[in-house]
Design a protein around this motif. Sequence first.
Motif, PDB file in Angstrom:
ATOM      1  N   ASP A 178       0.855  -1.188   0.000  1.00  0.00           N
ATOM      2  CA  ASP A 178       0.000   0.000   0.000  1.00  0.00           C
ATOM      3  C   ASP A 178       0.894   1.242   0.000  1.00  0.00           C
ATOM      4  O   ASP A 178       1.639   1.481   0.963  1.00  0.00           O
ATOM      5  CB  ASP A 178      -0.889  -0.011   1.246  1.00  0.00           C
ATOM      6  N   PRO A 179       0.860   2.052  -1.038  1.00  0.00           N
ATOM      7  CA  PRO A 179       1.734   3.234  -1.064  1.00  0.00           C
ATOM      8  C   PRO A 179       1.318   4.304  -0.070  1.00  0.00           C
ATOM      9  O   PRO A 179       2.119   5.177   0.279  1.00  0.00           O
ATOM     10  CB  PRO A 179       1.605   3.726  -2.511  1.00  0.00           C
ATOM     11  N   ASN A 180       0.078   4.275   0.399  1.00  0.00           N
ATOM     12  CA  ASN A 180      -0.394   5.302   1.333  1.00  0.00           C
ATOM     13  C   ASN A 180      -0.134   4.948   2.790  1.00  0.00           C
ATOM     14  O   ASN A 180      -0.563   5.675   3.696  1.00  0.00           O
ATOM     15  CB  ASN A 180      -1.893   5.528   1.127  1.00  0.00           C
ATOM     16  N   ALA A 181       0.515   3.831   3.046  1.00  0.00           N
ATOM     17  CA  ALA A 181       0.770   3.428   4.431  1.00  0.00           C
ATOM     18  C   ALA A 181       1.804   4.349   5.055  1.00  0.00           C
ATOM     19  O   ALA A 181       2.733   4.811   4.375  1.00  0.00           O
ATOM     20  CB  ALA A 181       1.254   1.985   4.460  1.00  0.00           C
ATOM     21  N   PRO A 182       1.669   4.657   6.331  1.00  0.00           N
ATOM     22  CA  PRO A 182       2.651   5.521   7.001  1.00  0.00           C
ATOM     23  C   PRO A 182       4.039   4.879   7.001  1.00  0.00           C
ATOM     24  O   PRO A 182       4.195   3.671   6.887  1.00  0.00           O
ATOM     25  CB  PRO A 182       2.093   5.666   8.422  1.00  0.00           C
ATOM     26  N   VAL A 183       5.043   5.730   7.166  1.00  0.00           N
ATOM     27  CA  VAL A 183       6.422   5.248   7.161  1.00  0.00           C
ATOM     28  C   VAL A 183       6.666   4.331   8.347  1.00  0.00           C
ATOM     29  O   VAL A 183       7.335   3.292   8.244  1.00  0.00           O
ATOM     30  CB  VAL A 183       7.396   6.439   7.169  1.00  0.00           C
ATOM     31  N   GLU A 184       6.102   4.717   9.519  1.00  0.00           N
ATOM     32  CA  GLU A 184       6.306   3.879  10.701  1.00  0.00           C
ATOM     33  C   GLU A 184       5.708   2.497  10.503  1.00  0.00           C
ATOM     34  O   GLU A 184       6.282   1.471  10.898  1.00  0.00           O
ATOM     35  CB  GLU A 184       5.681   4.544  11.934  1.00  0.00           C
ATOM     36  N   LEU A 185       4.533   2.441   9.855  1.00  0.00           N
ATOM     37  CA  LEU A 185       3.886   1.164   9.608  1.00  0.00           C
ATOM     38  C   LEU A 185       4.680   0.329   8.616  1.00  0.00           C
ATOM     39  O   LEU A 185       4.801  -0.897   8.767  1.00  0.00           O
ATOM     40  CB  LEU A 185       2.457   1.389   9.109  1.00  0.00           C
TER      41      LEU A 185
END
Length: 417
Positions: free
Chosen positions: A227-234
Amino acid sequence: MAATPAPPQAPPKPTWDPRRPEPPFPWLRPTIRIRLTLLYGGMFLIAGILLLSIIYLLAAQAISTGNQPPFKIISASTDVKIASPDCPAVNNASGLTLDQFNSAISACIDHQRTIALDNLLSRSLLALLGLAIIAFAFGYAMAGRVLSPLGRITRTARAVAGSDLSRRIELDGPDDELKELADTFDEMLERLQRAFTAQQRFVGNASHELRTPLAINRTLLEVHLSDPNAPVELQQLGKTLLATNERSEQLVEGLLLLARSDNQVVERKPVDLAEVAEQAVDQVHGEAAAKGVVIRGEQKPAVVQGNGVLLERIALNLVQNAVRYNVPEGGWVEVTTDVQHGQAVLVVSNTGPVVPAYEIDNLFEPFRRLRTERTGSDKGVGLGLSIVRSVARAHGGHISAQPREGGGLVMRVALPI
């Protein structure tokens, strides 16, 4: 008034007794001691009868020879003439007095008796020597026949030592100590085979059951990471979990392979160790190039009878360990195959940290590494050398390790051709 409670009854006795039932007449059992006693007692009796018969015949011949007169009277006239081939002293008896003549006759009789006894002794010794040779030969043959079940037990034990627990003695014959030993050995093998089969089935089932949730976890993590919209931390957490999941999958695969490789290889095909080593080098070439490790060496043909997949695992694990446990710069790995002293030999040498000789044996134990007792790095799960040793033993070979001068190891795998 309350009734008195009945006393607790004793538990029922078991209906099955693992001990063998005693025969009605145990002293009639044809034990090996009784058989050997009868055998050697009969041999001694027969040899004694033959020896007495021979001595009797020789004694009869000696007595017959001793009864022969030592002289013959050849003339009965007034001038008596006596001829004796054994007593030359009485040939001219006319010139002898009566006492001289009697003394000569006594000396001749004593001389003839001595000759007869000497002949009897020499022939008896020859007869005894001949009977001794016959007795030893007959005893050797009979002992081999009586003790032949021990050879069968030994051969079966040797086959079992090669991890073939399916072998059984199944000894036929009288119910003696040897048959009891063979039956006990068969029962022990049966229990061992059931235990090993249950252990391997448990490991296999457990590994198989663990694959499914790990595969599901990997799929879910890959979906979330895509998923490109996932947060960096995730995304960072997903990558960490994915690496941990991959490590768990490697551990499960290693346990499954270790359980399968502990048995003797039944289906064998010709496998060239040179080809196996080349394939292992090709698979590790990318990792070696990333770490700056040079892989070299000459692979000569060395054909063995075995399982190609398991033998490839030997070479792959050794080459991977040699690349991963190497020096940061200027490292190299040398992979060679050859036939030496009737064995196919695979040798993997590498540069690396200095390995104390007393820690060599620990490297082949599961989940053990150099100076660490549990897994705690990203270089593997600690089963590589354990799998290599199990696969080598399953093929009737062995692996040895020696520290290199200056650091690193020399791994040598020898397999029968």
